[in-house]
Structures are given as structure tokens and as C-alpha cells.
Design an enzyme around this catalytic site. Structure first.
Site, PDB file in Angstrom:
ATOM      1  CE  LYS A 101      63.861  86.568  -0.539  1.00  0.00           C
ATOM      2  NZ  LYS A 101      62.903  86.003  -1.572  1.00  0.00           N
ATOM      3  CE1 TYR A 142      72.505  83.336  -3.036  1.00  0.00           C
ATOM      4  CE2 TYR A 142      74.219  84.859  -2.311  1.00  0.00           C
ATOM      5  CZ  TYR A 142      73.167  84.548  -3.161  1.00  0.00           C
ATOM      6  OH  TYR A 142      72.788  85.453  -4.130  1.00  0.00           O
ATOM      7  CB  SER A 166      67.618  89.102   0.914  1.00  0.00           C
ATOM      8  OG  SER A 166      66.996  88.493  -0.179  1.00  0.00           O
ATOM      9  CG  HIS A 218      61.163  78.409   3.283  1.00  0.00           C
ATOM     10  ND1 HIS A 218      62.395  78.399   2.692  1.00  0.00           N
ATOM     11  CD2 HIS A 218      60.396  79.249   2.536  1.00  0.00           C
ATOM     12  CE1 HIS A 218      62.378  79.184   1.617  1.00  0.00           C
ATOM     13  NE2 HIS A 218      61.179  79.698   1.497  1.00  0.00           N
TER      14      HIS A 218
HETATM   15  P1  A3P Z   1      69.198  89.396  -2.674  1.00  0.00           P
HETATM   16  O1  A3P Z   1      67.888  89.909  -2.181  1.00  0.00           O
HETATM   17  O2  A3P Z   1      70.312  89.618  -1.705  1.00  0.00           O
HETATM   18  O3  A3P Z   1      69.542  89.862  -4.026  1.00  0.00           O
HETATM   19  P2  A3P Z   1      65.462  82.953  -2.032  1.00  0.00           P
HETATM   20  O4  A3P Z   1      65.607  82.336  -3.376  1.00  0.00           O
HETATM   21  O5  A3P Z   1      65.781  82.011  -0.910  1.00  0.00           O
HETATM   22  O6  A3P Z   1      64.161  83.637  -1.882  1.00  0.00           O
HETATM   23  O7  A3P Z   1      66.615  84.041  -1.923  1.00  0.00           O
HETATM   24  C1  A3P Z   1      66.553  85.192  -2.717  1.00  0.00           C
HETATM   25  C2  A3P Z   1      67.960  85.755  -2.810  1.00  0.00           C
HETATM   26  O8  A3P Z   1      68.718  84.948  -3.706  1.00  0.00           O
HETATM   27  C3  A3P Z   1      67.946  87.154  -3.396  1.00  0.00           C
HETATM   28  O9  A3P Z   1      69.076  87.801  -2.816  1.00  0.00           O
HETATM   29  C4  A3P Z   1      68.113  86.875  -4.870  1.00  0.00           C
HETATM   30  O10 A3P Z   1      68.599  87.969  -5.600  1.00  0.00           O
HETATM   31  C5  A3P Z   1      69.123  85.728  -4.828  1.00  0.00           C
HETATM   32  N1  A3P Z   1      69.058  84.879  -6.022  1.00  0.00           N
HETATM   33  C6  A3P Z   1      67.963  84.503  -6.732  1.00  0.00           C
HETATM   34  N2  A3P Z   1      68.313  83.733  -7.758  1.00  0.00           N
HETATM   35  C7  A3P Z   1      69.645  83.600  -7.706  1.00  0.00           C
HETATM   36  C8  A3P Z   1      70.603  82.926  -8.537  1.00  0.00           C
HETATM   37  N3  A3P Z   1      70.234  82.251  -9.605  1.00  0.00           N
HETATM   38  N4  A3P Z   1      71.907  83.016  -8.177  1.00  0.00           N
HETATM   39  C9  A3P Z   1      72.295  83.706  -7.086  1.00  0.00           C
HETATM   40  N5  A3P Z   1      71.443  84.373  -6.285  1.00  0.00           N
HETATM   41  C10 A3P Z   1      70.129  84.323  -6.586  1.00  0.00           C
END
Ligand code: A3P
Length: 313
Positions: free
Chosen positions: A57, A206, A150, A120
Site C-alpha cells: 500500500k 510516494y 489504505s 514486499h
Molecule cells: P489509497 O488506498 O490511499 O488510495 P499498492 O499499490 O502498494 O497496493 O498501494 C495502493 C495505494 O496506491 C492505494 O492508495 C491506491 O489508490 C494507490 N495507487 C494505485 N495506483 C496508483 C497510481 N497509478 N498513482 C497513484 N496512486 C496509486
């Protein structure tokens, strides 16, 4: 105190939380322990491998789509990109969740170099050949309060986990007993490696990428050995990749709205939510935030690593 290699199942795991096992200095998802052991035993890194590493996340899906687009930009135009029909997690597989699952030992003979993988796992649990070779690691970190929120949304999107409370998720992070955690150990170790070996580990945040993705995409491309030419810069290729990999674009693709991952029954939709910096203020009380920050600041103190907890922060 547990021996490094003797797994201890968490006494704290709750009925609806994923079961965790303390293993090699971190809390590993119990079902993944055999996969991690197999990965460590069998994976042979090549000097031009790229490994994307992250805590769950923290922006893994975004990082995967960016790295894939950077690396393959001379093979596919963005309109022909496999990302239009496949979720980033199916294009950049995890060692511990995908490649080495169920006792599989993957055959990489047909995978062309440079290869792109993800994990991870904390640094200490990587296969030794990744550390010893010239392979490179791109790490993405995110402020832990947004990660908690998240993760809670992501886990509870599964019906069988729907009643896992935000409080329990938060408490796990405070204890440092969440999957792949403690969070602070995970980020600090990759931070240390990137400070000592900047050609080996690229450390991204991020929040910085949300503020302005372009310089970070440029840096990623250089680090990965795929620098943008002057002509590409002038033609706006970086901006095009940034736009293509944006949350709004990826989230709207059919494969990410209604699909499931090829490698598991996991739906693709929950990987794309809000993608905001500072969303935690909508979920966590001031006292919870203060409590976590006190623990976290102490753990990070002296490291030089800091996180912006909101865009204005
Ligand atoms: P939120 O739950 O805060 O919206 P991961 O990819 O490590 O699983 O993390 C998921 C988080 O990254 C989520 O955050 C998701 O919405 C966000 N996310 C996924 N794709 C993204 C993108 N292309 N650009 C920015 N954030 C993204």
C-alpha cells in the site's frame, strides 16, 4: 527471542486478520513462509535485473506500471501497452506471492533480460544473489498513516475480512506486528542501503511523486539503465508515461475495474482507490495520530529519513 530461521506464529493474530509468522526479523504472512524460503534458496539474480521493493500500500502498483512503461517504451507504444489489458501485478510478478508459490521453482529461461521483478520482503530477506550481484532495487516508501488506512480498505474489501477493524490494523502497526513489518525496520533498512549504495538502491517517496512525478520518472529511468534521450524529453515522453500511469487512467481501464489477477483470485479494483496524500485525517483521531507519530519518530530519529504526512505538512 525467536531464532532467525525458526518461524513463530503471531500470538496476536485475530480471527479476521491475515495470520502472521515472525521469521527472519520480520512478520511474514504465514502462508508465504515456504515461498520465501524457496525464493532465497533458488533465485539467481542477474546483473541487469531490476527489483521493485515496497511495503504493501505504498504505491507498488504505480511503481510497477511506471517501471514497466519505462523499460518497454521501445517495444510498445502506450496505446499498445500490455498495461491496457493486464494489471501491473500480472506484468511484474512478486517473488514471494507469485513466482515461488505452491512449491514452484520458476524456469526463467524464456524471460528476456533485463528482467523486472517485485517484492514486499524486507531487505534482509532478499535472496543473497540480489544483494551480491549488480542487480538494482527501486524502493517506494509512503507515510505510514496513509498506509494504515489504505491497507485497512484493501484487506476489508475481501468479504471474509470485512469485519477486521481499523483499530486492530492501527494497533498492529503501533506494535510493529503488521505484514512485512515492522514498518520502520522495512523503510529504514532500504533507506540505509540507498544511502550507502546509491547505485544499488533507489529510494522514492510516494508523496514526492504525487507532487511532481516527472523528475522521479526521469531518475528511475536513469537508475534502471533506460535514460530518456534529449529527443524523448523534448517530445514529452516522460509526461506521457506519467499520464498513462496515473491513478485516474489505470483505474478506468476495464481490466482494473472488473478483472481479477491472473495469478490469484484477487480482484483488481481494490488496488486503485483514492491515491491521496493525507487521507488518514478522515479516519484516524488526533490522539491516534499523535501516538503513532511518537513511536515512529523515535524509531526514525537520527536516520535523516522523514515523511510528509500531508501535502501542506
Ligand atoms: P489509497 O488506498 O490511499 O488510495 P499498492 O499499490 O502498494 O497496493 O498501494 C495502493 C495505494 O496506491 C492505494 O492508495 C491506491 O489508490 C494507490 N495507487 C494505485 N495506483 C496508483 C497510481 N497509478 N498513482 C497513484 N496512486 C496509486
Amino acid at each position: 527471542m525467536a531464532e532467525e530461521n525458526s518461524p513463530v506464529t503471531s500470538q496476536h493474530s485475530k480471527k479476521h486478520a491475515p495470520a502472521l509468522t515472525h521469521f527472519q526479523g520480520h512478520w511474514c504472512l504465514s502462508q508465504l513462509v515456504p515461498n520465501v524460503i524457496s525464493f532465497q534458496k533458488h533465485f539467481q539474480a542477474l546483473d541487469d535485473d531490476i527489483v521493485l521493493a515496497s511495503k504493501p500500500k505504498t504505491g507498488t502498483t504505480w511503481l510497477k506500471s511506471l517501471a514497466f512503461s519505462i523499460m518497454n517504451r521501445n517495444r510498445f507504444t502506450l496505446s499498445d501497452s500490455p498495461l491496457n489489458s493486464s494489471n501491473p501485478h500480472d506484468l511484474v510478478p512478486y517473488f514471494e506471492m507469485t513466482l515461488y508459490k505452491d512449491g514452484q521453482i520458476p524456469d526463467f529461461a524464456d524471460v528476456s533480460s533485463p528482467r523486472l521483478f517485485s517484492t514486499h520482503l524486507p531487505y534482509q530477506a532478499l535472496a543473497e544473489s540480489i544483494k551480491q550481484s549488480n542487480s538494482r532495487i527501486v524502493y517506494i516508501a509512503r507515510n505510514p498513516l496513509d498506509v494504515i488506512v489504505s491497507l485497512w480498505h484493501f484487506i476489508t474489501s475481501k468479504p471474509e475480512r470485512a469485519d477486521w477493524t481499523l483499530e486492530e490494523c492501527f494497533e498492529q502497526f503501533c506494535r510493529g506486528e503488521e505484514a512485512y513489518g515492522p514498518f520502520w525496520d522495512h523503510v529504514l533498512r532500504y533507506w540505509k542501503e540507498s544511502s550507502e549504495k546509491p547505485n544499488k538502491v533507489l529510494f522514492l517517496k510516494y508523496e514526492d511523486m504525487k507532487e511532481n512525478a516527472k523528475p522521479h520518472i526521469r531518475k528511475m529511468a536513469e537508475f534502471m539503465g533506460f535514460p530518456f534521450s534529449v529527443e524523448e524529453e523534448t517530445a514529452g515522453v516522460i509526461e506521457e508515461i506519467a499520464k498513462f500511469c496515473s491513478l485516474s487512467n489505470l483505474k478506468d481501464l476495464e481490466v482494473n475495474k472488473t478483472g481479477t489477477l491472473a495469478a490469484s483470485p484477487r480482484q483488481t479494483k481494490p488496488f486503485f482507490r483514492k491515491g491521496e496524500v493525507g487521507d488518514y485525517v478522515n479516519y484516524l483521531s488526533n490522539s491516534a495520530v499523535e501516538r503513532f507519530c511518537k513511536i515512529f519518530d523515535e524509531k526514525l530519529s537520527g536516520s535523516g529519513l522523514t515523511f510528509r504526512m500531508s501535502l501542506s505538512g
